[in-house]
Design an enzyme around this catalytic site. Structure first.
Site, PDB file in Angstrom:
ATOM      1  N   TYR A 156      39.891 -47.547  73.231  1.00  0.00           N
ATOM      2  CA  TYR A 156      40.879 -46.339  72.556  1.00  0.00           C
ATOM      3  C   TYR A 156      40.705 -45.167  73.157  1.00  0.00           C
ATOM      4  O   TYR A 156      41.501 -44.630  73.659  1.00  0.00           O
ATOM      5  CB  TYR A 156      40.913 -46.654  71.117  1.00  0.00           C
ATOM      6  CG  TYR A 156      41.880 -45.298  70.493  1.00  0.00           C
ATOM      7  CD1 TYR A 156      43.198 -45.551  70.481  1.00  0.00           C
ATOM      8  CD2 TYR A 156      41.474 -44.109  70.169  1.00  0.00           C
ATOM      9  CE1 TYR A 156      44.223 -44.588  70.249  1.00  0.00           C
ATOM     10  CE2 TYR A 156      42.179 -43.096  69.533  1.00  0.00           C
ATOM     11  CZ  TYR A 156      43.720 -43.586  69.643  1.00  0.00           C
ATOM     12  OH  TYR A 156      44.427 -42.512  69.146  1.00  0.00           O
ATOM     13  N   LYS A 160      42.893 -43.183  75.927  1.00  0.00           N
ATOM     14  CA  LYS A 160      43.476 -41.975  75.495  1.00  0.00           C
ATOM     15  C   LYS A 160      42.915 -40.632  76.520  1.00  0.00           C
ATOM     16  O   LYS A 160      43.682 -39.835  76.807  1.00  0.00           O
ATOM     17  CB  LYS A 160      42.923 -41.382  74.006  1.00  0.00           C
ATOM     18  CG  LYS A 160      43.788 -42.103  73.027  1.00  0.00           C
ATOM     19  CD  LYS A 160      45.554 -42.157  73.273  1.00  0.00           C
ATOM     20  CE  LYS A 160      46.207 -42.809  72.358  1.00  0.00           C
ATOM     21  NZ  LYS A 160      47.731 -42.603  72.557  1.00  0.00           N
TER      22      LYS A 160
END
Length: 268
Positions: A156, A160
């Site tokens: 993740y 990002k």
């Protein structure tokens, strides 16, 4: 230029059925811009659309689409018809905490598809039209996890970082053509994301729980920074953390982030 003149007549918001996405829809509609709401849960989108039409007098469009599908762009463009998108909010995303190697590989790849492939396709498609118009805006939902490498959230965090860099690069590229792009990098935000990411905020010490921001404040900061900044980090405590991470030699040591993240995981 008024917001509706710069970014109207329609905004397209992905992940609009809850949390930050739904709040983007509310605050953008409050500025007089019509909103096309994209998510998988049509019932939620239609309920939100009815709320916005009643409260703000704007038009809405619910588009049920799976952004992990190969042909999702065709689904969206067919539903839009001739509606003109002046603002794209690339908000949809997913995350999963825990040991990377303990996760199913297909789930990690799906996260990559949703968090990176989908916003790339949408930014390319709608950005081209905005450049031709020499106006418009794109908001890329990144995260402070995209600024500081985050163990126990590794994939993740990497997705990002990708969102953040794409947004900041496009800020310079498209800015010359009158198109505003900003990377919005929130920290902990109260939303359904906690449940989907397997995070339990009640396990965090009180000072850490106090840093959790409302979706309203995060969205307000993102819209305020659009057209002014390449990156927005909402919240004074998070801005101070990011500033300290830049001043520290080599940034914040990953082992510290690892210890912090383990507080957030549900206890066995």
């Amino acid at each position: 230029m008024a917001f509706v003149d710069k970014y109207g007549p329609w905004a397209l918001i992905t992940g609009a059925s809850a949390g930050i996405g739904a709040e983007f829809a509310r605050q953008i509609a409050a500025k007089g811009v019509n909103v096309a709401l994209v998510a998988r849960r049509r019932e939620r989108l239609e309920a939100l659309g009815a709320e916005l039409e009643s409260q703000y007098g704007v038009r809405t469009l619910a588009i049920a689409a799976d952004l992990c599908a190969d042909d999702f762009l065709a689904t969206i463009t067919e539903a839009l018809g001739t509606r003109h998108i002046g603002l794209l909010v690339n908000n949809a995303g997913s995350g999963m905490t825990g040991e990377f190697l303990d996760h199913d590989l297909d789930t990690e790849l799906q996260m990559l598809t949703l968090n990176c492939r989908a916003p790339l396709i949408l930014a390319h498609h709608f950005g081209a039209r905005m450049r031709d118009d020499r106006r418009g805006g794109i908001i890329m939902l990144a995260s402070i996890a995209g600024i500081v490498p985050t163990p126990m959230f590794s994939n993740y965090s990497a997705t990002k970082a990708w969102n953040r860099y794409l947004g900041e690069g496009l800020h310079e590229e498209l800015g010359r053509d009158g198109v505003d792009v900003v990377s919005l990098c929130p920290g902990l935000t109260q939303s359904e994301f906690f449940d989907h990411a397997n995070v339990d905020p009640t396990n965090w010490p009180a000072p850490m729980r106090a840093t959790i921001m409302s979706a309203q404040d995060v969205v307000k900061a993102g819209l305020k920074g659009l057209g002014k900044q390449s990156q927005v980090v909402p919240g004074l405590s998070y801005r101070m953390l990011m500033r300290m991470s830049r001043l520290a030699p080599g940034g914040v040591p990953p082992w510290i982030i690892d210890r912090v993240m383990r507080f957030a995981l549900p206890k066995p």
